[in-house]
Design a protein around this motif. Structure first.
Motif, PDB file in Angstrom:
ATOM      1  N   GLY A   1       0.797  -1.216   0.000  1.00 26.90           N
ATOM      2  CA  GLY A   1       0.000   0.000   0.000  1.00 26.90           C
ATOM      3  C   GLY A   1       0.834   1.272   0.000  1.00 26.90           C
ATOM      4  N   LEU A   2       2.067   1.175   0.506  1.00 28.66           N
ATOM      5  CA  LEU A   2       2.946   2.347   0.552  1.00 28.66           C
ATOM      6  C   LEU A   2       3.617   2.631  -0.787  1.00 28.66           C
ATOM      7  N   VAL A   3       3.722   1.624  -1.636  1.00 26.12           N
ATOM      8  CA  VAL A   3       4.455   1.788  -2.898  1.00 26.12           C
ATOM      9  C   VAL A   3       3.908   2.940  -3.742  1.00 26.12           C
ATOM     10  N   PRO A   4       2.592   2.996  -4.029  1.00 22.05           N
ATOM     11  CA  PRO A   4       2.107   4.106  -4.856  1.00 22.05           C
ATOM     12  C   PRO A   4       2.254   5.463  -4.182  1.00 22.05           C
ATOM     13  N   GLU A   5       2.253   5.497  -2.857  1.00 24.11           N
ATOM     14  CA  GLU A   5       2.410   6.774  -2.173  1.00 24.11           C
ATOM     15  C   GLU A   5       3.837   7.296  -2.320  1.00 24.11           C
ATOM     16  N   TYR A   6       4.811   6.401  -2.190  1.00 29.54           N
ATOM     17  CA  TYR A   6       6.197   6.818  -2.427  1.00 29.54           C
ATOM     18  C   TYR A   6       6.403   7.173  -3.896  1.00 29.54           C
ATOM     19  N   ALA A   7       5.762   6.412  -4.787  1.00 30.90           N
ATOM     20  CA  ALA A   7       5.894   6.701  -6.216  1.00 30.90           C
ATOM     21  C   ALA A   7       5.321   8.072  -6.547  1.00 30.90           C
ATOM     22  N   ALA A   8       4.226   8.449  -5.877  1.00 29.93           N
ATOM     23  CA  ALA A   8       3.628   9.761  -6.126  1.00 29.93           C
ATOM     24  C   ALA A   8       4.573  10.876  -5.693  1.00 29.93           C
ATOM     25  N   VAL A   9       5.232  10.689  -4.546  1.00 27.10           N
ATOM     26  CA  VAL A   9       6.213  11.687  -4.102  1.00 27.10           C
ATOM     27  C   VAL A   9       7.403  11.694  -5.058  1.00 27.10           C
ATOM     28  N   GLY A  10       7.797  10.507  -5.510  1.00 25.45           N
ATOM     29  CA  GLY A  10       8.898  10.427  -6.460  1.00 25.45           C
ATOM     30  C   GLY A  10       8.583  11.108  -7.774  1.00 25.45           C
ATOM     31  N   ALA A  11       7.312  11.047  -8.192  1.00 25.46           N
ATOM     32  CA  ALA A  11       6.913  11.675  -9.453  1.00 25.46           C
ATOM     33  C   ALA A  11       7.057  13.190  -9.402  1.00 25.46           C
ATOM     34  N   SER A  12       7.079  13.740  -8.194  1.00 24.80           N
ATOM     35  CA  SER A  12       7.244  15.191  -8.055  1.00 24.80           C
ATOM     36  C   SER A  12       8.708  15.606  -8.120  1.00 24.80           C
ATOM     37  N   GLY A  13       9.607  14.626  -8.281  1.00 25.58           N
ATOM     38  CA  GLY A  13      11.024  14.936  -8.427  1.00 25.58           C
ATOM     39  C   GLY A  13      11.903  14.468  -7.286  1.00 25.58           C
ATOM     40  N   ASP A  14      11.334  13.761  -6.309  1.00 26.83           N
ATOM     41  CA  ASP A  14      12.109  13.280  -5.168  1.00 26.83           C
ATOM     42  C   ASP A  14      12.715  11.920  -5.514  1.00 26.83           C
ATOM     43  N   ALA A  15      14.016  11.907  -5.790  1.00 24.76           N
ATOM     44  CA  ALA A  15      14.681  10.671  -6.210  1.00 24.76           C
ATOM     45  C   ALA A  15      14.707   9.632  -5.097  1.00 24.76           C
ATOM     46  N   VAL A  16      14.815  10.084  -3.847  1.00 22.56           N
ATOM     47  CA  VAL A  16      14.834   9.149  -2.716  1.00 22.56           C
ATOM     48  C   VAL A  16      13.509   8.399  -2.629  1.00 22.56           C
ATOM     49  N   ALA A  17      12.404   9.116  -2.783  1.00 19.23           N
ATOM     50  CA  ALA A  17      11.087   8.484  -2.722  1.00 19.23           C
ATOM     51  C   ALA A  17      10.888   7.526  -3.887  1.00 19.23           C
ATOM     52  N   ALA A  18      11.346   7.918  -5.069  1.00 13.97           N
ATOM     53  CA  ALA A  18      11.202   7.050  -6.243  1.00 13.97           C
ATOM     54  C   ALA A  18      11.975   5.749  -6.043  1.00 13.97           C
ATOM     55  N   ARG A  19      13.184   5.867  -5.506  1.00 13.28           N
ATOM     56  CA  ARG A  19      13.985   4.669  -5.244  1.00 13.28           C
ATOM     57  C   ARG A  19      13.324   3.810  -4.170  1.00 13.28           C
ATOM     58  N   ALA A  20      12.808   4.456  -3.128  1.00 14.29           N
ATOM     59  CA  ALA A  20      12.160   3.716  -2.045  1.00 14.29           C
ATOM     60  C   ALA A  20      10.949   2.949  -2.559  1.00 14.29           C
ATOM     61  N   ALA A  21      10.183   3.554  -3.460  1.00 13.05           N
ATOM     62  CA  ALA A  21       9.006   2.877  -4.017  1.00 13.05           C
ATOM     63  C   ALA A  21       9.407   1.572  -4.690  1.00 13.05           C
ATOM     64  N   GLN A  22      10.483   1.617  -5.474  1.00 10.22           N
ATOM     65  CA  GLN A  22      10.950   0.409  -6.159  1.00 10.22           C
ATOM     66  C   GLN A  22      11.442  -0.632  -5.157  1.00 10.22           C
ATOM     67  N   GLU A  23      12.198  -0.191  -4.162  1.00  7.62           N
ATOM     68  CA  GLU A  23      12.775  -1.135  -3.208  1.00  7.62           C
ATOM     69  C   GLU A  23      11.704  -1.760  -2.313  1.00  7.62           C
TER      70      GLU A  23
END
Length: 344
Positions: free
Chosen positions: A192-214
């Motif tokens: 459930g957290l994956v899309p939330e981190y991906a949404a933050v990552g989509a705004s340009g946060d590389a840490v959140a984008a990486r966290a979503a994948q991991e």
């Protein structure tokens, strides 16, 4: 007018909701308390907006997270601009008309600001209606016709991708059902957290984008570990792994959850030492992920499982300082000399 809550069929929670939303903007499972009243309230809030709302009990989490179900219902009901879903007290949303991640952000903030899921859903509907742009009016000419044709082609292509993703999620949900109960709950939280981190990552946060994948990979590997243990009939190892990963995943999901790392990434200015906090949780995520892969290799080689990663120090050196602060306060109250501060 909303249709009455539909009894669950053999098709499952999501299939029932998808069918119901074809005839009504609102679906509330019979497993939800005051289903009829809630359905009427939400229908009044939605009005004639192009919004579909589906409300489930926590049991629907066996088929996917709220965000997963948003995607499935959007694919099954492309006529809606926005889909809002509640699974237990978890609220998620997705929209074809708002910027990527905006509907989910509204749902998350409404959930955090409300004392009940009913209130969170109402606030989500109201805010999405408020920020949804009105359809532009214009004359009929070749331009709009060509534009619509191109849009339809793109949607068809996107639909194929969505259907593939939905099928993959259903396969994962089926595999997750074989997990020990405590571990399955943690895996559901992680997914459930994956899309939330991906949404933050989509705004340009590389840490959140990486966290979503991991996080997504971690959840898949937890399921893979227990599936392989089960296939080898290693009951004793399953029990050992269940105890070990229940503890680790509880600590890890608490650190990754909305009120800690996700909030640190969204609002770093509101936290002390945000970079240190991010590094600590990232280190814990990396450590558990690495150990999972090693455990899978041990199962493949028919060796006993070995666990070396500890998350007791997840909050890092700050815990030592916090312990010292508590000891200092206690000493001040008792009138005894305060302890020496820990070395930095």
């Amino acid at each position: 007018m909303p249709v009455p809550p539909i009894p669950l069929s053999a098709n499952g929670y999501v299939d029932d909701a998808a069918a119901a939303l074809q005839g009504s903007n609102v679906y509330v499972s019979n497993e939800v308390g005051n289903a009829s009243t809630l359905a009427q309230q939400l229908d009044q809030q939605v009005g004639d907006a192009s919004i579909g709302v589906a409300v489930f009990s926590e049991n629907a989490g066996l088929e996917g997270s709220a965000s997963d179900i948003v995607s499935e219902l959007a694919a099954a009901n492309p006529g809606y601009d926005t889909i809002i879903v509640a699974v237990g007290d978890d609220v998620a949303a997705g929209s074809r008309t708002l910027q990527a991640g905006e509907a989910l952000r509204i749902a998350n903030e409404s959930e955090q600001a409300s004392d009940s899921v009913d209130a969170a859903l109402t606030q989500t509907v109201q805010q999405i209606i408020a920020v949804t742009p009105q359809a532009e009016q214009g004359g009929v000419d070749a331009g709009p016709v060509v534009g619509i044709a191109v849009a339809v082609a793109l949607l068809v292509g996107a639909g194929i991708a969505v259907v593939g993703a939905v099928r993959a999620r259903r396969r994962r949900a089926a595999a997750d059902r074989g997990l020990p109960d405590a571990v399955r709950a943690q895996v559901a939280t992680l997914r459930g957290l994956v899309p939330e981190y991906a949404a933050v990552g989509a705004s340009g946060d590389a840490v959140a984008a990486r966290a979503a994948q991991e996080i997504a990979i971690l959840a898949d590997n937890v399921t893979e570990l227990f599936n392989r243990l089960d296939r080898r009939s290693a009951a004793d190892q399953v029990d050992i792994a269940a105890v070990e990963y229940d503890d680790k995943l509880r600590k890890l999901t608490a650190a990754l959850n909305r009120d800690y790392l996700l909030d640190v990434l969204r609002h770093p200015n509101l936290w002390d030492d945000p970079d240190d906090r991010v590094r600590e949780v990232q280190g814990a995520l990396d450590g558990v992920s690495t150990e999972l892969v090693e455990n899978i290799k041990q199962v493949n080689a028919r060796r006993g499982l070995h666990f070396q990663v500890s998350l007791d120090g997840l909050i890092g050196r700050r815990k030592e300082l916090q312990d010292w602060d508590r000891a200092f306060d206690q000493a001040s109250e008792d009138g005894t000399p305060p302890p020496s501060a820990p070395r930095r």
